[in-house]
Each structure stands twice: as structure tokens, then as C-alpha cells.
Design an enzyme around this catalytic site. Sequence first.
Site, PDB file in Angstrom:
ATOM      1  N   ASP A  44      -8.833  -3.914  -6.738  1.00  0.00           N
ATOM      2  CA  ASP A  44      -8.445  -2.834  -5.903  1.00  0.00           C
ATOM      3  C   ASP A  44      -8.897  -1.691  -6.947  1.00  0.00           C
ATOM      4  O   ASP A  44      -8.685  -1.317  -8.226  1.00  0.00           O
ATOM      5  CB  ASP A  44      -6.848  -2.499  -6.042  1.00  0.00           C
ATOM      6  CG  ASP A  44      -6.612  -1.944  -4.733  1.00  0.00           C
ATOM      7  OD1 ASP A  44      -7.100  -0.783  -4.399  1.00  0.00           O
ATOM      8  OD2 ASP A  44      -5.463  -2.413  -4.397  1.00  0.00           O
ATOM      9  N   SER A  90       0.814  -0.842   0.457  1.00  0.00           N
ATOM     10  CA  SER A  90       0.008  -0.058  -0.020  1.00  0.00           C
ATOM     11  C   SER A  90       0.747   1.048  -0.076  1.00  0.00           C
ATOM     12  O   SER A  90       1.721   1.914  -0.779  1.00  0.00           O
ATOM     13  CB  SER A  90      -0.806  -0.110   0.887  1.00  0.00           C
ATOM     14  OG  SER A  90      -1.983   1.187   0.822  1.00  0.00           O
ATOM     15  N   HIS A 101      -8.562  -3.658  -2.319  1.00  0.00           N
ATOM     16  CA  HIS A 101      -7.240  -2.770  -1.865  1.00  0.00           C
ATOM     17  C   HIS A 101      -6.609  -3.934  -0.547  1.00  0.00           C
ATOM     18  O   HIS A 101      -5.376  -3.709  -0.650  1.00  0.00           O
ATOM     19  CB  HIS A 101      -6.588  -1.674  -1.142  1.00  0.00           C
ATOM     20  CG  HIS A 101      -5.934  -0.870  -1.565  1.00  0.00           C
ATOM     21  ND1 HIS A 101      -4.217  -0.822  -1.759  1.00  0.00           N
ATOM     22  CD2 HIS A 101      -5.139  -0.660   0.234  1.00  0.00           C
ATOM     23  CE1 HIS A 101      -3.923  -0.300  -1.741  1.00  0.00           C
ATOM     24  NE2 HIS A 101      -3.889   0.250  -0.315  1.00  0.00           N
TER      25      HIS A 101
END
Length: 380
Positions: A326, A149, A359
Site C-alpha cells: 500500500d 481506508s 491499498h
Amino acid sequence: MTEFIPTGTRFHALPSPLPMKRGGVLHQARVAYETWGTLDADHGNAVLIVTGLSPNAHAAANADNPEPGWWEAMVGPGKPIDTDRWFVVCVNSLGSCKGSTGPASIDPATGAPYRLSFPELSIEDVADAAADVVRALGIAQLACLIGNSMGGMTALALLLRHPGIARSHINISGSAQALPFSIAIRSLQREAIRLDPHWNGGHYDDVQYPESGMRMARKLGVITYRSALEWDGRFGRVRLDSELTAEDPFGLEFQVESYLEGHARRFVRFFDPNCYLYLSRSMDWFDLAEYAPDTRADAAAPESGVLAGLAQIRIARALAIGANTDILFPVQQQEQIAEGLRAGGADAQFLGLDSPQGHDAFLVDFARFGPAVRAFLADC
């Protein structure tokens, strides 16, 4: 103003004064970190993990803190990041409230929390602080640098600004620049916090605290961390039991609403609002196109600047992984990372995984992400 530091956290003192990329300096700043495994005599088996916005350095249980960590299924003996083989270091991001110096920390010049007097924070600052921890541990070169991330951004900045610091790299659900959609979402999150009257220009306390703003910011985040496919599968249109439904026709009625509310309430008092603002904005500013040799925009191929910036990174091997569902850091961004690193001479592979969790898949879908990480590290 509160910091949330796990038991067993270690600290590294950064150089003082510490200049920041966007101006300003920090004095007596520190980075929080934890370690697992044993460093080889030649210091050649080190793996560094750099994290997303909210995690602390406690990725997994260890001798100093036996509580499960946020990546417990991935880090440990016999796990994909095998601590029987690797000496693993996880750092908490500069600017956080989980042990590293950030807006909630005490400014040594005033004896009071920095709040909004904290210098503007960039991803590059986070990367430089992590690199200083690596050097302090006597590690000349990491066997692998892993970023997920926001940590995927941090890892790329680290590789670019500290050439030769790693032999290989795993970029998980990361990106080389912030996309407009992601910037827009984070803008709304920050606005929700700043419009809460209890935020008070950053001068809140535990009694007068911007809880509503933080709750809304977290709800917006959670919506983007998952996918429509997962929302449908987990909740559908199932309603709460009638005794749990408020009289208010606009109150909580569907299970998905209740889930968001519960998730947000568990978060709001365990992350400092000002730290949230600073780290969020640092992601918006990040753009590897700044490092392209020719910074002129190519109207026909606007992604060319990002690819050129990525091509400045020198690394032997890399793996860019993402979830096809995502929406916050779309899988095309991980594909772009692999393409750009290949242009710089790396043996770089891209892997898009059919995970429904969006995500956040790397935090929960270990059946898919675990084997990919394990296989890559087996050849390091």
C-alpha cells in the site's frame, strides 16, 4: 447535481441543527445505512462498518436489496463477518452522495442543492453521524467497529469521541493522520476537478458536467489504490490490438492506459464532484495528534503526537491490518495504530499482509484479508 442511492437504503434523521467541527450547522440532515442479521435481545452482537470515500451503505446483498454489494465476499451468512452471528450495520458517510446528506443534497433553507455552501466537513463529523445511528438503533456498545481506508480514520475518531461505543476494533488499511504523499495526491485530484471549466465553481449540471476533471481525478486515485507489483503482473508492457490504437501517438496504446480510462469512465457519472472534493479534504485535515494531551511537537519524534492521541482511545481489543504494498496508506500507519492503541491499554495486534494489490487489497484479496477478520471476530 445527483445522488446515487441504492434500493433498500434506510435513513436516520440526525439531530437538527447539527453543529459541525469546523463551523457551520446542518438542518434536517440524514445518514443512509443498511443492516444484515438479527440484533440479539441484549443488543450485544452489533458490528458497525464505516467505509472509504466512495462506497455506499450496500456492503452486501440483503432482503431489501438482493444485488451484490461492494464487500459481498466479506459480509453474509458463513462469511468472515458472519451475519448468522452478528447484526451488521453499514453507514454511508455524511458528505457523500449515496444517501447521506452532502453537497449534492437539497438545502432545506433554499430548496436547491448545497453545492459549496455545504459546511466544511471533517472526519469527526462523519464519525459523530455514524455514532448517532448506533444510538438510534438502541445499541449501547458495539461488539466490533470495523473501518477500512477513510473508514479507518472515521473509526478512530468515533472511538475517541464516543468512549465505550465498541468493545473491539478492526482497522483495515486506515491511518491516524494524513501523510504528505496522500495529501499531495488528493490535492492534484481536487485541482483536476476544479480546473475543469464545466465545474464552474461547483455549479454544474448533468449537461455541463466536469467529466474530464473527474476522469483525471479517478485515474490518479486508481494508480495509488494499486501497487507497481500488480501493474507489472496484470499488464506488463502489453499493447492494445492495432485496430484499437488511435492514430494519435499520444493516445491510448498500452493496456494499462486503456484500463485506467475504462475504470475512470465507469466512475465519473456515479459520484458527485463536489462530494468528492469535500470528502477528500476531510481526510487531509484528519490528525489524531490534535487529541494528544500535550500538543507541542517533538522535533526528535514527530510521530509521538499521533501515538499520544491514539493512546487516549480506550478499547479492549484491536486489530490493525494492511497490505505491505500500500502506497496511499502505508502499512507503517497500521503498525502505528496498533502501537498507539496498545499504549492506551488495548490488546492490539498488527498484521501486514503480503498482498500485491496495494491499498485496494481489502476489496479484492479476500484470501488474505478474510481469514484475518474471521479469526479476530471469532474471539469477540
